[in-house]
Scaffold this motif. Structure first.
Motif, PDB file in Angstrom:
ATOM      1  N   ASP A  20      29.887  20.685 -77.774  1.00 30.63           N
ATOM      2  CA  ASP A  20      30.150  19.998 -76.510  1.00 30.63           C
ATOM      3  C   ASP A  20      30.383  21.004 -75.371  1.00 30.63           C
ATOM      4  O   ASP A  20      30.200  20.676 -74.209  1.00 30.63           O
ATOM      5  CB  ASP A  20      31.307  19.007 -76.631  1.00 30.63           C
ATOM      6  N   ALA A  21      30.746  22.227 -75.719  1.00 31.87           N
ATOM      7  CA  ALA A  21      30.895  23.271 -74.705  1.00 31.87           C
ATOM      8  C   ALA A  21      29.550  23.585 -74.050  1.00 31.87           C
ATOM      9  O   ALA A  21      29.494  24.044 -72.906  1.00 31.87           O
ATOM     10  CB  ALA A  21      31.486  24.542 -75.322  1.00 31.87           C
ATOM     11  N   VAL A  22      28.457  23.316 -74.762  1.00 29.07           N
ATOM     12  CA  VAL A  22      27.113  23.474 -74.212  1.00 29.07           C
ATOM     13  C   VAL A  22      26.663  22.164 -73.562  1.00 29.07           C
ATOM     14  O   VAL A  22      26.160  22.153 -72.436  1.00 29.07           O
ATOM     15  CB  VAL A  22      26.109  23.881 -75.322  1.00 29.07           C
ATOM     16  N   LEU A  23      26.854  21.057 -74.257  1.00 22.40           N
ATOM     17  CA  LEU A  23      26.335  19.771 -73.771  1.00 22.40           C
ATOM     18  C   LEU A  23      27.067  19.250 -72.537  1.00 22.40           C
ATOM     19  O   LEU A  23      26.440  18.690 -71.646  1.00 22.40           O
ATOM     20  CB  LEU A  23      26.370  18.727 -74.885  1.00 22.40           C
ATOM     21  N   ASN A  24      28.376  19.420 -72.468  1.00 25.80           N
ATOM     22  CA  ASN A  24      29.128  18.868 -71.328  1.00 25.80           C
ATOM     23  C   ASN A  24      28.661  19.413 -69.976  1.00 25.80           C
ATOM     24  O   ASN A  24      28.367  18.635 -69.071  1.00 25.80           O
ATOM     25  CB  ASN A  24      30.630  19.073 -71.507  1.00 25.80           C
ATOM     26  N   PRO A  25      28.576  20.745 -69.798  1.00 26.07           N
ATOM     27  CA  PRO A  25      28.101  21.234 -68.492  1.00 26.07           C
ATOM     28  C   PRO A  25      26.622  20.888 -68.260  1.00 26.07           C
ATOM     29  O   PRO A  25      26.206  20.675 -67.119  1.00 26.07           O
ATOM     30  CB  PRO A  25      28.310  22.746 -68.551  1.00 26.07           C
ATOM     31  N   LEU A  26      25.853  20.807 -69.341  1.00 26.03           N
ATOM     32  CA  LEU A  26      24.449  20.424 -69.212  1.00 26.03           C
ATOM     33  C   LEU A  26      24.339  19.003 -68.659  1.00 26.03           C
ATOM     34  O   LEU A  26      23.629  18.760 -67.679  1.00 26.03           O
ATOM     35  CB  LEU A  26      23.759  20.533 -70.574  1.00 26.03           C
ATOM     36  N   ILE A  27      25.076  18.085 -69.263  1.00 20.81           N
ATOM     37  CA  ILE A  27      25.080  16.685 -68.818  1.00 20.81           C
ATOM     38  C   ILE A  27      25.562  16.584 -67.371  1.00 20.81           C
ATOM     39  O   ILE A  27      24.943  15.934 -66.530  1.00 20.81           O
ATOM     40  CB  ILE A  27      25.953  15.822 -69.752  1.00 20.81           C
ATOM     41  N   GLU A  28      26.671  17.253 -67.091  1.00 20.81           N
ATOM     42  CA  GLU A  28      27.261  17.188 -65.751  1.00 20.81           C
ATOM     43  C   GLU A  28      26.273  17.671 -64.682  1.00 20.81           C
ATOM     44  O   GLU A  28      26.075  17.020 -63.656  1.00 20.81           O
ATOM     45  CB  GLU A  28      28.537  18.034 -65.722  1.00 20.81           C
ATOM     46  N   ASN A  29      25.629  18.800 -64.937  1.00 18.44           N
ATOM     47  CA  ASN A  29      24.732  19.375 -63.933  1.00 18.44           C
ATOM     48  C   ASN A  29      23.400  18.636 -63.835  1.00 18.44           C
ATOM     49  O   ASN A  29      22.823  18.553 -62.750  1.00 18.44           O
ATOM     50  CB  ASN A  29      24.541  20.867 -64.190  1.00 18.44           C
TER      51      ASN A  29
END
Length: 147
Positions: A20-29
């Motif tokens: 989720d440390a990868v997916l969260n900023p990906l989703i947000e941006n």
């Protein structure tokens, strides 16, 4: 339209550790790009729906993107991105490969619906740069702050 990701690995021993440390900023941006697919804007009669990319891995030769599967009731459109399975000696190289493949799949979907995919590559390149600077941070799962 809100973009989200799921992970589903149907083949034994064929998976990637995308935290989720990868997916969260990906989703947000990606969501900051405010993209929509006009076909689904019309179908759902709103821009308030989800575009979900299921990330999977395969040892077989499959098409990069499968879908869509659409739930009109829940206003969700699903696509599956199959990442050909490879092993890597380095976490950063694995993430680059995964992120490049996901970006390629997303751009394929946007192009299929004649939507300008601009901004998508930049979101992925920015995340890759952050991962390169601190790979250990992105290998760890974040604690769920909502509990």
């Amino acid at each position: 339209m809100k973009i989200d990701f799921l992970q589903l690995y149907a083949e034994v021993g064929v998976c990637y550790e995308i935290t989720d440390a990868v997916l969260n900023p990906l989703i947000e941006n990606l969501n900051k790009l405010n993209k929509t697919l006009p076909h689904y804007d019309k179908l759902f009669k709103t821009t308030d729906y989800e575009l979900v990319f299921t990330i999977s891995a395969t040892q077989e030769h499959k098409n990069l993107v499968y879908g869509p599967t659409t739930s009109s009731k829940n206003k969700v459109v699903y696509f599956t991105i199959f990442i050909p399975y490879k092993t890597f000696s380095c976490y950063t190289q694995q993430m680059y490969y995964i992120l490049d493949t996901i970006a390629e799949g997303m751009i394929f979907v946007f192009n299929k619906y004649k939507v300008d995919p601009s901004g998508i590559n930049e979101v992925f390149e920015t995340l890759k740069t952050l991962i390169a600077k601190d790979p250990e941070r992105y290998q760890k799962w974040l604690k769920d702050l909502e509990d």
